[in-house]
Every structure is written in C-alpha cells, then in structure tokens.
Enzyme design. Structure first.
Site, PDB file in Angstrom:
ATOM      1  N   ARG A   1     -31.532   2.535   7.784  1.00 23.02           N
ATOM      2  CA  ARG A   1     -32.085   3.390   6.749  1.00 23.02           C
ATOM      3  C   ARG A   1     -31.311   3.159   5.471  1.00 23.02           C
ATOM      4  O   ARG A   1     -30.091   3.326   5.441  1.00 23.02           O
ATOM      5  CB  ARG A   1     -31.919   4.844   7.222  1.00 23.02           C
ATOM      6  CG  ARG A   1     -32.868   5.794   6.600  1.00 23.02           C
ATOM      7  CD  ARG A   1     -32.781   7.113   7.308  1.00 23.02           C
ATOM      8  NE  ARG A   1     -31.465   7.749   7.163  1.00 23.02           N
ATOM      9  CZ  ARG A   1     -31.291   9.064   7.149  1.00 23.02           C
ATOM     10  NH1 ARG A   1     -32.322   9.862   7.299  1.00 23.02           N
ATOM     11  NH2 ARG A   1     -30.099   9.580   7.028  1.00 23.02           N
TER      12      ARG A   1
ATOM     13  N   THR B   1     -32.636   5.241  -0.694  1.00 24.44           N
ATOM     14  CA  THR B   1     -34.066   5.590  -0.641  1.00 24.44           C
ATOM     15  C   THR B   1     -34.444   6.288   0.662  1.00 24.44           C
ATOM     16  O   THR B   1     -35.515   6.882   0.750  1.00 24.44           O
ATOM     17  CB  THR B   1     -34.926   4.318  -0.731  1.00 24.44           C
ATOM     18  OG1 THR B   1     -34.655   3.512   0.437  1.00 24.44           O
ATOM     19  CG2 THR B   1     -34.607   3.516  -1.981  1.00 24.44           C
TER      20      THR B   1
ATOM     21  N   ASP C   1     -23.586  11.033  12.025  1.00 27.85           N
ATOM     22  CA  ASP C   1     -24.195   9.691  12.079  1.00 27.85           C
ATOM     23  C   ASP C   1     -24.067   9.160  13.511  1.00 27.85           C
ATOM     24  O   ASP C   1     -22.972   8.855  13.984  1.00 27.85           O
ATOM     25  CB  ASP C   1     -23.477   8.771  11.093  1.00 27.85           C
ATOM     26  CG  ASP C   1     -24.189   7.432  10.969  1.00 27.85           C
ATOM     27  OD1 ASP C   1     -24.587   7.079   9.854  1.00 27.85           O
ATOM     28  OD2 ASP C   1     -24.358   6.746  12.007  1.00 27.85           O
TER      29      ASP C   1
ATOM     30  N   ASP D   1     -22.408   5.602  13.963  1.00 24.73           N
ATOM     31  CA  ASP D   1     -20.960   5.619  13.738  1.00 24.73           C
ATOM     32  C   ASP D   1     -20.228   6.300  14.889  1.00 24.73           C
ATOM     33  O   ASP D   1     -19.164   5.846  15.325  1.00 24.73           O
ATOM     34  CB  ASP D   1     -20.631   6.344  12.423  1.00 24.73           C
ATOM     35  CG  ASP D   1     -20.951   5.480  11.210  1.00 24.73           C
ATOM     36  OD1 ASP D   1     -21.055   4.250  11.368  1.00 24.73           O
ATOM     37  OD2 ASP D   1     -21.113   6.049  10.114  1.00 24.73           O
TER      38      ASP D   1
HETATM   39  C1  PRP Z   1     -30.166   6.339  12.280  1.00 23.28           C
HETATM   40  C2  PRP Z   1     -30.825   6.702  13.589  1.00 23.28           C
HETATM   41  C3  PRP Z   1     -32.275   6.404  13.325  1.00 23.28           C
HETATM   42  C4  PRP Z   1     -32.414   6.743  11.857  1.00 23.28           C
HETATM   43  C5  PRP Z   1     -33.112   8.061  11.724  1.00 23.28           C
HETATM   44  O1  PRP Z   1     -29.986   4.981  12.158  1.00 23.28           O
HETATM   45  O2  PRP Z   1     -30.295   5.997  14.689  1.00 23.28           O
HETATM   46  O3  PRP Z   1     -32.640   5.066  13.563  1.00 23.28           O
HETATM   47  O4  PRP Z   1     -31.094   6.851  11.322  1.00 23.28           O
HETATM   48  O5  PRP Z   1     -33.370   8.355  10.415  1.00 23.28           O
HETATM   49  P1  PRP Z   1     -34.856   8.479   9.838  1.00 23.28           P
HETATM   50  O6  PRP Z   1     -35.645   9.257  10.846  1.00 23.28           O
HETATM   51  O7  PRP Z   1     -34.667   9.212   8.540  1.00 23.28           O
HETATM   52  O8  PRP Z   1     -35.393   7.095   9.641  1.00 23.28           O
HETATM   53  P2  PRP Z   1     -29.294   4.323  10.873  1.00 23.28           P
HETATM   54  O9  PRP Z   1     -30.319   4.017   9.840  1.00 23.28           O
HETATM   55  O10 PRP Z   1     -28.142   5.182  10.450  1.00 23.28           O
HETATM   56  O11 PRP Z   1     -28.824   2.927  11.409  1.00 23.28           O
HETATM   57  P3  PRP Z   1     -27.692   2.568  12.507  1.00 23.28           P
HETATM   58  O12 PRP Z   1     -28.219   3.036  13.843  1.00 23.28           O
HETATM   59  O13 PRP Z   1     -27.612   1.093  12.414  1.00 23.28           O
HETATM   60  O14 PRP Z   1     -26.419   3.250  12.134  1.00 23.28           O
HETATM   61  N1  URA Z   2     -29.292   9.308  11.232  1.00 21.84           N
HETATM   62  C1  URA Z   2     -28.216   9.800  11.893  1.00 21.84           C
HETATM   63  O1  URA Z   2     -27.478   9.042  12.538  1.00 21.84           O
HETATM   64  N2  URA Z   2     -27.973  11.106  11.803  1.00 21.84           N
HETATM   65  C2  URA Z   2     -28.767  11.958  11.120  1.00 21.84           C
HETATM   66  O2  URA Z   2     -28.484  13.164  11.098  1.00 21.84           O
HETATM   67  C3  URA Z   2     -29.875  11.422  10.444  1.00 21.84           C
HETATM   68  C4  URA Z   2     -30.126  10.089  10.518  1.00 21.84           C
END
Ligand code: PRP
Ligand code: URA
Length: 209
Positions: free
Chosen positions: A104, A108, A200, A203
C-alpha cells in the site's frame, strides 16, 4: 451481497487479544497468527461438499465421507498474508499456494502490485485469499481483481481484522466474495490504520520496525 462471518470463538478472541497488545513480540505474534489461521480455516471450510466412499477399517468395510468437489488454493497477499499460510496448510495439506505481491503506497493508500503467481489450474479451485488486515480494502480488492482475471470465480477472503470501510469496499467491488474475519474493528485513522487494530501486521510479523 457477500456474507461477512465474524468468528466469536473464545480461543480465537483470546489469541487475537494477545496479538493486538503492543508488548507481544515477533515470535509470539507469528505463532498466534498461525494458530488463529488454523482455527479459522476449520470454520471457513465448513460448507465444503463431501461424498460417500467405501473404506476398509481393520475390522470391516464401511461407508465413510471424504472431501469432494473443488480443490483448494490458498493465496496470501504479500507480505503479511504469508503468516497465515502454514495455518491453512496444517489443516488442508493438499492445497496449492499462489502468491500476490502488493503493498500500500503510504501516501495515496493505493495498492501497488509487484508479483503474481497462481497455480496453473487455479480457475478450477476454490481460492482462499488470506491477509491479516482489511483496512481500506484496496489491497484485497485489487488482489481479487487479478485472481478473477485468471478465470477464478470461487473466491473467499480470510482476514484477521477488518475495518468497516474495507468490508464496504469489498462488498461493493466483489459482492460474490464472502469475508471471514476474527475481529471487526471500529474505524480507520488518518493514516489508514485500523483502530484499535494491531498496528502494521507485516512489521510485527517480520520484525521490520
Ligand atoms: C497491509 C496488509 C494488507 C494491507 C491492507 O499490507 O497486510 O495487505 O496493508 O490495507 P488496505 O486494506 O488499506 O489495502 P502493507 O501494504 O502494509 O504491505 P506489507 O504486508 O508488505 O507490509
Ligand atoms: N495495514 C496494516 O498492517 N495495519 C493496518 O492497520 C492497516 C493496514
């Protein structure tokens, strides 16, 4: 309109509460995510069809039931969805695994795709898309668009925690995809994080912050 199934099982709720706590470390977080995924899959697959077969026990031949119909594929949304795969495979070891890489954009909040590899026969399978967090719903909706473009039409979404905004987006974009969640939270904050959420997920799972 798709169904939203919220798991209220005490074991799932207890484990989820520990995951939410900021003092829970990476090892415990990872183990709990796997355990909850395993418990959730037990319910997500409750309506899978079975067929009568004949088997032979050490005592006699008898009729018994085995899974029938579509085979399963589990598709984690990278990265954090990876933490749910082993839980699913513990329950359904024959499932194939696809991967969709999305992150994400922090400004944006739009999903950016960087990888997509699905099993060759995925259009014949029941697809379980797994991702711990459904926040704006942008990532899940985009991932399911990719999967549908490959001809898959039997898809379920399994999340640990969802925000109402994400549920609404999913139901608008994909009314045919039922959503299974362990926790339905209150709202998103200004940075698109789920409140109260767990922070997160990527993380916390991989120790990257
Ligand atoms: C997180 C999570 C989802 C997304 C959700 O991933 O694991 O994939 O955010 O957010 P949304 O519903 O607003 O799209 P992230 O984009 O942080 O990537 P990562 O798993 O690589 O840390
Ligand atoms: N992605 C995450 O990992 N945590 C949130 O709360 C939202 C998006």
């Amino acid at each position: 309109m798709s169904k939203v199934i919220v798991f209220d099982h005490p074991l799932i709720q207890h484990k989820l509460s520990i995951m939410r706590e900021s003092t829970t470390g990476v090892k415990e977080f990872r183990e709990l995510l796997e355990e909850i995924s395993m418990l959730m899959i037990y319910e997500v697959t409750r309506d899978l069809p079975t067929e009568e077969v004949e088997i032979e026990t050490p005592i006699c031949k008898c009729k018994a039931r085995k899974l029938a119909g579509r085979k399963l594929a589990v598709v984690p949304i990278l990265r954090a969805g990876l933490g749910m795969v082993d839980g699913v495979l513990n329950m359904v070891p024959a499932a194939k695994v696809g991967h969709i890489g999305l992150y994400r954009d922090p400004q944006t909040l739009e999903p950016v795709e960087y990888y997509c590899k699905l099993p060759a026969d995925s259009e014949e399978r029941e697809i379980l898309v797994v991702d711990p967090m459904l926040a704006t719903g942008g990532s899940a909706s985009a991932a399911i668009n990719f999967i549908k473009k490959r001809g898959c039409n039997h898809i379920r979404l399994v999340n640990l925690i969802a925000a109402p905004e994400g549920i609404e987006r999913m139901q608008k974009d994909h009314p045919d995809v039922d959503i299974y969640v362990a926790g339905l939270d209150d709202h998103l904050n200004d940075h698109g994080y789920i409140v109260p959420g767990l922070g997160d997920a990527g993380d916390r799972l991989f120790g990257t912050k």
